[in-house]
Design a protein around this motif. Sequence first.
Motif, PDB file in Angstrom:
ATOM      1  N   VAL A   1       0.871  -1.343   0.130  1.00 55.86           N
ATOM      2  CA  VAL A   1      -0.166   0.021  -0.121  1.00 55.86           C
ATOM      3  C   VAL A   1       0.896   1.372  -0.037  1.00 55.86           C
ATOM      4  N   CYS A   2       1.993   1.311   0.964  1.00 50.63           N
ATOM      5  CA  CYS A   2       2.727   2.356   1.052  1.00 50.63           C
ATOM      6  C   CYS A   2       3.315   2.555  -0.170  1.00 50.63           C
ATOM      7  N   THR A   3       3.957   1.743  -1.156  1.00 49.98           N
ATOM      8  CA  THR A   3       4.669   1.974  -2.466  1.00 49.98           C
ATOM      9  C   THR A   3       3.655   2.343  -3.558  1.00 49.98           C
ATOM     10  N   GLN A   4       2.381   1.610  -3.402  1.00 56.99           N
ATOM     11  CA  GLN A   4       1.574   2.060  -4.495  1.00 56.99           C
ATOM     12  C   GLN A   4       1.032   3.390  -4.406  1.00 56.99           C
ATOM     13  N   ARG A   5       0.885   3.619  -3.108  1.00 60.17           N
ATOM     14  CA  ARG A   5       0.161   5.310  -2.806  1.00 60.17           C
ATOM     15  C   ARG A   5       1.358   6.138  -3.339  1.00 60.17           C
ATOM     16  N   ALA A   6       2.478   5.874  -2.961  1.00 58.90           N
ATOM     17  CA  ALA A   6       3.477   6.760  -3.617  1.00 58.90           C
ATOM     18  C   ALA A   6       3.527   6.874  -4.870  1.00 58.90           C
ATOM     19  N   GLY A   7       3.396   5.786  -5.569  1.00 61.75           N
ATOM     20  CA  GLY A   7       3.086   5.656  -6.831  1.00 61.75           C
ATOM     21  C   GLY A   7       2.340   6.565  -7.520  1.00 61.75           C
ATOM     22  N   LEU A   8       1.173   6.563  -6.797  1.00 62.25           N
ATOM     23  CA  LEU A   8       0.049   7.620  -7.300  1.00 62.25           C
ATOM     24  C   LEU A   8       0.343   8.827  -7.197  1.00 62.25           C
ATOM     25  N   PHE A   9       0.942   9.302  -6.074  1.00 59.04           N
ATOM     26  CA  PHE A   9       1.402  10.631  -5.828  1.00 59.04           C
ATOM     27  C   PHE A   9       2.292  11.068  -6.830  1.00 59.04           C
ATOM     28  N   ALA A  10       3.449  10.278  -7.232  1.00 59.92           N
ATOM     29  CA  ALA A  10       4.444  10.388  -8.046  1.00 59.92           C
ATOM     30  C   ALA A  10       3.896  10.740  -9.802  1.00 59.92           C
ATOM     31  N   GLN A  11       2.821  10.036 -10.104  1.00 63.44           N
ATOM     32  CA  GLN A  11       2.189   9.956 -11.094  1.00 63.44           C
ATOM     33  C   GLN A  11       1.586  11.440 -11.269  1.00 63.44           C
ATOM     34  N   ARG A  12       0.889  12.180 -10.154  1.00 61.03           N
ATOM     35  CA  ARG A  12       0.043  13.271 -10.291  1.00 61.03           C
ATOM     36  C   ARG A  12       0.979  14.343 -10.192  1.00 61.03           C
ATOM     37  N   TYR A  13       2.196  14.234  -9.381  1.00 58.81           N
ATOM     38  CA  TYR A  13       3.190  15.471  -9.201  1.00 58.81           C
ATOM     39  C   TYR A  13       4.327  15.312  -9.677  1.00 58.81           C
ATOM     40  N   GLY A  14       4.805  14.347 -10.344  1.00 63.29           N
ATOM     41  CA  GLY A  14       6.306  14.000 -10.905  1.00 63.29           C
ATOM     42  C   GLY A  14       7.075  13.255  -9.987  1.00 63.29           C
TER      43      GLY A  14
ATOM     44  N   VAL B   1       9.565   7.521  -8.028  1.00 60.35           N
ATOM     45  CA  VAL B   1       9.450   7.371  -6.467  1.00 60.35           C
ATOM     46  C   VAL B   1      10.880   7.360  -5.889  1.00 60.35           C
ATOM     47  N   GLN B   2      11.191   8.547  -5.173  1.00 60.71           N
ATOM     48  CA  GLN B   2      12.695   8.391  -4.431  1.00 60.71           C
ATOM     49  C   GLN B   2      12.519   7.874  -3.214  1.00 60.71           C
ATOM     50  N   VAL B   3      13.615   7.038  -2.918  1.00 57.02           N
ATOM     51  CA  VAL B   3      13.609   6.301  -1.640  1.00 57.02           C
ATOM     52  C   VAL B   3      14.685   7.128  -0.806  1.00 57.02           C
ATOM     53  N   LEU B   4      14.076   7.573   0.419  1.00 55.59           N
ATOM     54  CA  LEU B   4      15.196   8.150   1.333  1.00 55.59           C
ATOM     55  C   LEU B   4      15.375   7.558   2.468  1.00 55.59           C
ATOM     56  N   ASN B   5      16.700   7.100   2.627  1.00 57.89           N
ATOM     57  CA  ASN B   5      17.103   6.144   3.974  1.00 57.89           C
ATOM     58  C   ASN B   5      18.051   6.902   4.709  1.00 57.89           C
ATOM     59  N   LEU B   6      17.528   6.961   5.948  1.00 61.00           N
ATOM     60  CA  LEU B   6      18.328   7.747   6.947  1.00 61.00           C
ATOM     61  C   LEU B   6      19.800   7.782   6.965  1.00 61.00           C
ATOM     62  N   TYR B   7      20.226   6.341   6.895  1.00 59.01           N
ATOM     63  CA  TYR B   7      21.772   6.262   6.767  1.00 59.01           C
ATOM     64  C   TYR B   7      22.402   6.567   5.481  1.00 59.01           C
ATOM     65  N   LEU B   8      21.909   6.283   4.440  1.00 59.96           N
ATOM     66  CA  LEU B   8      22.306   6.473   3.114  1.00 59.96           C
ATOM     67  C   LEU B   8      22.417   7.903   2.911  1.00 59.96           C
ATOM     68  N   GLU B   9      21.395   8.731   3.343  1.00 65.31           N
ATOM     69  CA  GLU B   9      21.367  10.286   3.104  1.00 65.31           C
ATOM     70  C   GLU B   9      22.367  10.851   3.909  1.00 65.31           C
ATOM     71  N   LEU B  10      22.623  10.304   5.218  1.00 56.15           N
ATOM     72  CA  LEU B  10      23.618  11.038   5.973  1.00 56.15           C
ATOM     73  C   LEU B  10      24.967  10.860   5.304  1.00 56.15           C
ATOM     74  N   ALA B  11      25.219   9.568   4.684  1.00 55.69           N
ATOM     75  CA  ALA B  11      26.261   9.227   4.159  1.00 55.69           C
ATOM     76  C   ALA B  11      26.802  10.014   2.899  1.00 55.69           C
ATOM     77  N   GLU B  12      25.604  10.634   2.035  1.00 57.26           N
ATOM     78  CA  GLU B  12      25.939  11.359   1.049  1.00 57.26           C
ATOM     79  C   GLU B  12      25.555  12.735   1.139  1.00 57.26           C
ATOM     80  N   ASN B  13      24.697  13.240   2.102  1.00 55.07           N
ATOM     81  CA  ASN B  13      24.367  14.635   2.094  1.00 55.07           C
ATOM     82  C   ASN B  13      24.644  14.782   3.484  1.00 55.07           C
ATOM     83  N   SER B  14      24.817  16.252   3.648  1.00 56.02           N
ATOM     84  CA  SER B  14      25.010  16.893   4.856  1.00 56.02           C
ATOM     85  C   SER B  14      23.758  17.543   5.578  1.00 56.02           C
TER      86      SER B  14
END
Length: 601
Positions: free
Chosen positions: A27-40, A70-83
């Motif tokens: 449900v989480c991924t499908q809902r994200a897909g619907l939002f992405a379809q509407r808003y890019g 859909v962009q997947v944001l993970n706490l640890y990988l985001e901290l590793a790549e972005n300040s």
Amino acid sequence: MALSSEHLDAYMVTWKLEREFGGMTTVCTQRAGLFAQRYGRAFVVTFSRSPEQPQIVAELVDKGKLSDKVQVLNLYLELAENSMPGQDKVPERAFEPQVADLMLEDTVTYPEAPQSIFSQSFTGGPDGSTSQTKFLRKDGSVFLTDTKFLDERGKNRRILEVMATDSKVIARFNSAPALYRYWLGTFTDHENSMVIVDSKYTASMLGRWETTKVPKLYAFHSIHISKGESLLTGELSEAHAPIIEQRNLWDGFVFLTQAQRDAYVRRFGDADTSFVIPNPIKANTLTDSSIKRESNHLIAAGSLTVNKNVAASIQVIAELVRRGHQPVLHVVGQGAQREKLEALCQELQLEEHVIFHGYSNELPAHFAHCTAQLFTSTNEGQALVLLEAQQQGCVPVSFDINFGPSDSIRDGVNGFLVAPGDIQAMADKAEALMTDPQLAATMSEQCREFAHHYASRDLIARWEETMNIAAKLKALGSRKEVPEFTARIASVSFLDDDGLELRVQPSVKMPEGTSFELVVLDRETQDEIQVYSSSGYENENAVFTLDADMVRGAVGRNEPTDLYLRCQLGQSVKHKRIGVKNSRILPYFTSHNNLSFKPEK
């Protein structure tokens, strides 16, 4: 804060994404897909420590289980790549670990760069009481340390420190949830943003997350009370209890069905901040016309857990065999109950009648092959798998449980509903579909039509409306809440007309504006028999004046009735059973209406 139709950042917050997942993550991924379809674009936010997420995401996109928008944001990988923006003032350490020499226990590398270390785990001290995990960027610099230890009094302590590329500490926290909340706020708390928390485990840590602009919503995916408990007074489910107890800290709860929302509001209030939005389902029409539906093939699909109760489906098969039929049950799903279910098949000599497929990416094809779906769960939030079966013309035969099946099934039209646990009734309906081709064909077509209309609904518009309402309520200020309390009889007075005056004392002083009701429940069914409003509130006692007719109306016909005090403040409602002072020498009335005392035991 009105949401813009031109731009919206929608964040679905869950714990992790795996290669194989169940209904909630679907449900989480499908809902994200619907939002992405509407808003890019749209976002799924995760907190698991696995560095494999980029590979998992790529595989899910390839399989069509996740939109490439859909962009997947993970706490640890985001901290590793972005300040991450640092704290305005980094707090000092309140405690220091006593052990300095730690031994390396485990190392995890980046899958796409095996030469680069992602994390190192260390332990030390008596019985390994001190542990530390360091998380590293691909260049070898540390971006986060997570240290657990015992203080001088033997109490568990934790320090999480986020580092910039120059090794300077830019943020410090005493718990992981505090880090989660801070990190989320750095990129979600802005206008034209919505946050939907899907994971109950994650939600239990986000209640104290304070946002200024974006309202935070929790989506209930399952029933909120423990199995078999009363909707009005029963024990809350272990996972949902901490979330509901902190409901005044959330901007809204979203339920999958109107029935569950009504049950929640009846018990807790919060009508203005309780919403109903069903799960999305993708339009999914099989193009493989070679799949032939078999009249005697049935299916039970879902995780093999105690709640899904697949054992009942197997018992239905046993009953059909006893009646002289040759059914085949396709069990599609994996879980801890599989060995027990296989043993049950052996015990009932059904090995030739039950096929265990395990997890499958071809669930639509399985539904298209089978005439009927046996749905035997003990409780649900909303059973998306019923709609997935109906999409393929597979007719569901379901226990009529709280809360999902009756929202998807019109009994006798696009499926059957039978009493929970009634194996004979379920076998009757399955037998009818197996032996009456015209009935099966008619209901199959009605299933497809219902699922088509369901999939075409604009659920994103409903989410936008919900977020607008929650945002407006959030802007009005903090929500009022009835405090936790117990209730006891302060006094009982007998009136001249054979009525009663009851004075009920809450254990805490109630805020101004609180209203009080005396609620009479049938002990067996927990149905409301009568509700009486308070005639006054004096000396912190709620006063109820009942004439003789009102007293007679509070008496049950078959079972005793029980009294509860219901307190309401705005949209907040709490019920508590009314007791008496804890004393072993209270008087009682004999069967001859005489007043007596019992000796202490």
